[in-house]
Design an enzyme around this catalytic site. Structure first.
Site, short mmCIF file in Angstrom:
data_model
loop_
_atom_site.label_atom_id
_atom_site.label_comp_id
_atom_site.label_asym_id
_atom_site.label_seq_id
_atom_site.Cartn_x
_atom_site.Cartn_y
_atom_site.Cartn_z
N ARG A 63 11.53 -22.96 20.36
CA ARG A 63 11.17 -23.44 21.70
C ARG A 63 9.94 -24.33 21.66
NH1 ARG A 63 13.38 -18.48 22.29
NH2 ARG A 63 11.38 -17.47 21.92
N GLU A 100 7.26 -6.85 12.82
CA GLU A 100 7.17 -5.40 13.02
C GLU A 100 7.71 -4.65 11.80
OE1 GLU A 100 8.89 -4.42 16.71
OE2 GLU A 100 8.25 -2.31 16.60
P1 AMP Z 1 4.16 -13.89 17.63
O1 AMP Z 1 4.27 -14.31 16.19
O2 AMP Z 1 4.20 -12.39 17.80
O3 AMP Z 1 2.97 -14.51 18.34
O4 AMP Z 1 5.47 -14.39 18.37
C1 AMP Z 1 5.55 -15.68 18.85
C2 AMP Z 1 6.94 -16.26 18.69
O5 AMP Z 1 7.95 -15.33 19.07
C3 AMP Z 1 7.06 -17.44 19.61
O6 AMP Z 1 7.72 -18.50 18.91
C4 AMP Z 1 7.86 -16.93 20.80
O7 AMP Z 1 8.83 -17.88 21.19
C5 AMP Z 1 8.52 -15.64 20.33
N1 AMP Z 1 8.25 -14.48 21.22
C6 AMP Z 1 7.52 -13.38 20.89
N2 AMP Z 1 7.49 -12.51 21.89
C7 AMP Z 1 8.19 -13.06 22.91
C8 AMP Z 1 8.50 -12.65 24.26
N3 AMP Z 1 8.09 -11.49 24.77
N4 AMP Z 1 9.25 -13.49 25.02
C9 AMP Z 1 9.66 -14.67 24.53
N5 AMP Z 1 9.41 -15.11 23.28
C10 AMP Z 1 8.67 -14.33 22.47
#
Ligand code: AMP
Length: 175
Positions: A63, A100
């Site tokens: 995205r 995770e």
């Molecule tokens: P992180 O590495 O945990 O910061 O996750 C970020 C990536 O995962 C981004 O590219 C987001 O598009 C996706 N992502 C993580 N959590 C969500 C959520 N609750 N809703 C939508 N996309 C998420």
């Protein structure tokens, strides 16, 4: 409601238990399908970028490509995709990050950023920060200067911005 940020916030759709139990997925497709909202979402990034000397926008799979490439087009700068492992065809730099359960890897083409280029990183959402920290590591590996990381949405309770230190983090919709 005339405030564009308030309109964007109202359009984000919460989808509980996607992609797995306990996660509330922030669905940005209602923004994309609405011509005015889509433009408004690009405009908030553009407003932040104006006045900065930027050489390239880096967007994160998938995205981050939607927002990042439109911003790069408007700023008349190049766009660099960072993708999940195995998707880019040419020689890549790789950075791993923890999920995770276990680890994942992100990749970037070795020749996509020149040393010293001024970079803004864009993704739709900052959660734990693992993905964008891996992206920041890739930019650093090739000698890019990461000016800041910008996100449409930030899940503040996950403290993802701590993982990106010392890179400045900007987000427009905070939860
Ligand atoms: P992180 O590495 O945990 O910061 O996750 C970020 C990536 O995962 C981004 O590219 C987001 O598009 C996706 N992502 C993580 N959590 C969500 C959520 N609750 N809703 C939508 N996309 C998420």
């Amino acid at each position: 409601m005339s405030d564009p940020v308030a309109k964007l916030r109202a359009a984000v759709r919460d989808v509980p238990n996607f992609p797995k139990h306990g996660i509330v997925f922030k669905d940005i497709t209602p923004i994309l399908v609405d011509a005015q909202l889509f433009r408004a979402s690009i405009d908030v990034f553009l407003e932040r970028c104006r006045g900065q000397k930027i050489d390239k926008i880096v967007g994160i799979d998938a995205r981050g490509f939607l927002f990042g490439s439109a911003v790069a087009y408007e700023l008349k700068v190049g766009f660099v995709p960072i993708r999940k492992k195995g998707k880019l065809p040419f020689k890549t730099e790789t950075a791993s990050y923890s999920l995770e359960y276990g680890d994942a890897e992100m990749e970037m083409h070795v020749d996509s950023i020149n040393a010293g280029e001024r970079i803004v990183l864009i993704d739709d959402l900052l959660a734990t920060g693992g993905t964008s920290a891996a992206a920041a590591a890739l930019i650093a590996k090739v000698g890019g200067e990461l000016l800041e990381a910008q996100f449409l949405i930030e899940l503040e309770f996950l403290h993802g911005r701590d993982k990106l230190q010392p890179t400045p983090v900007v987000s427009f919709l905070k939860y």
